[in-house]
Write a protein that holds these residues in place. Structure first.
Motif, PDB file in Angstrom:
ATOM      1  N   SER A 194       0.830  -1.202   0.000  1.00 12.71           N
ATOM      2  CA  SER A 194       0.000   0.000   0.000  1.00 12.71           C
ATOM      3  C   SER A 194       0.866   1.255   0.000  1.00 12.71           C
ATOM      4  O   SER A 194       0.585   2.217  -0.724  1.00 12.71           O
ATOM      5  CB  SER A 194      -0.911  -0.013   1.234  1.00 12.71           C
ATOM      6  OG  SER A 194      -1.604   1.202   1.348  1.00 12.71           O
TER       7      SER A 194
ATOM      8  N   THR B 261       2.250   1.739  -3.420  1.00 10.05           N
ATOM      9  CA  THR B 261       1.226   2.259  -4.317  1.00 10.05           C
ATOM     10  C   THR B 261       1.029   3.753  -4.085  1.00 10.05           C
ATOM     11  O   THR B 261       0.929   4.533  -5.045  1.00 10.05           O
ATOM     12  CB  THR B 261      -0.105   1.509  -4.087  1.00 10.05           C
ATOM     13  OG1 THR B 261       0.132   0.104  -4.267  1.00 10.05           O
ATOM     14  CG2 THR B 261      -1.169   1.968  -5.043  1.00 10.05           C
TER      15      THR B 261
ATOM     16  N   ARG C 271       4.001   5.581  -5.497  1.00  7.91           N
ATOM     17  CA  ARG C 271       3.938   5.633  -6.959  1.00  7.91           C
ATOM     18  C   ARG C 271       2.955   6.708  -7.416  1.00  7.91           C
ATOM     19  O   ARG C 271       3.264   7.496  -8.305  1.00  7.91           O
ATOM     20  CB  ARG C 271       3.538   4.271  -7.505  1.00  7.91           C
ATOM     21  CG  ARG C 271       3.494   4.249  -9.006  1.00  7.91           C
ATOM     22  CD  ARG C 271       3.028   2.915  -9.522  1.00  7.91           C
ATOM     23  NE  ARG C 271       2.989   2.959 -10.956  1.00  7.91           N
ATOM     24  CZ  ARG C 271       3.429   2.024 -11.738  1.00  7.91           C
ATOM     25  NH1 ARG C 271       3.952   0.957 -11.227  1.00  7.91           N
ATOM     26  NH2 ARG C 271       3.353   2.142 -13.035  1.00  7.91           N
ATOM     27  N   SER C 272       1.759   6.745  -6.805  1.00  7.15           N
ATOM     28  CA  SER C 272       0.785   7.758  -7.211  1.00  7.15           C
ATOM     29  C   SER C 272       1.298   9.158  -6.883  1.00  7.15           C
ATOM     30  O   SER C 272       1.106  10.096  -7.668  1.00  7.15           O
ATOM     31  CB  SER C 272      -0.568   7.499  -6.539  1.00  7.15           C
ATOM     32  OG  SER C 272      -0.444   7.602  -5.139  1.00  7.15           O
TER      33      SER C 272
END
Length: 162
Positions: free
Chosen positions: A88, A91, A94-95
């Motif tokens: 998580s 993620t 990355r965003s």
């Protein structure tokens, strides 16, 4: 290992003294008297205590194995939870990075016009510098020529007659 060693020693002792082990004697049970072999009674008590000890060891071993299994399940669940949390976070990172790169790209698009203006100005300055160098080179050549003429007139320099 120690238990097996003690049992082997006891078996050897009983075998060597078997005649005395099976000799009947008068035994008191508290409410009456009984004629029995004392060695066989003691050997029976030893075997009963050994059996109880083995049952206790098996109970402890089983409880330890069950506790180990329970802890292994808890550790596996914790590891899975940590892996999910880490995934998580990756993620989210990355965003975040994609958003930052998109923002930088938009800024770069806005600064593209200013960058082009800077490049155009640098080209104009470079052309002006070239003209200035050429003019100063021409002026320097003229000054050198003028100095040579003066020196020739003063006859300080030999005249090159080619």
């Amino acid at each position: 290992m120690l238990l097996l060693l003690v049992l082997a020693g006891t078996a050897a002792f009983v075998t060597l003294n078997w005649g005395a082990v099976i000799t009947p004697v008068d035994l008191s049970l508290g409410v009456g008297m009984v004629k029995m072999p004392l060695g066989l009674v003691m050997l029976g008590l030893l075997l009963a205590i050994t059996a109880l000890f083995l049952v206790f060891v098996l109970f402890l071993q089983t409880s330890v194995l069950l506790e180990t299994r329970r802890q292994a399940k808890e550790i596996r669940a914790s590891r899975d939870l940590a892996d999910q949390a880490e995934a998580s976070r990756f993620t989210e990172l990355r965003s975040f990075l994609e958003a930052e790169f998109a923002g930088r790209g938009a800024q770069k698009g806005d600064s593209g016009a200013s960058q082009a203006a800077v490049l155009e100005r640098m080209e104009r300055l470079e052309q002006g510098l070239r003209v200035l160098i050429e003019q100063s080179g021409n002026g320097l050549a003229a000054h050198i020529g003028e100095l040579e003429d003066r020196l020739e007139k003063a006859s300080v320099l030999p005249v090159d007659r080619r």
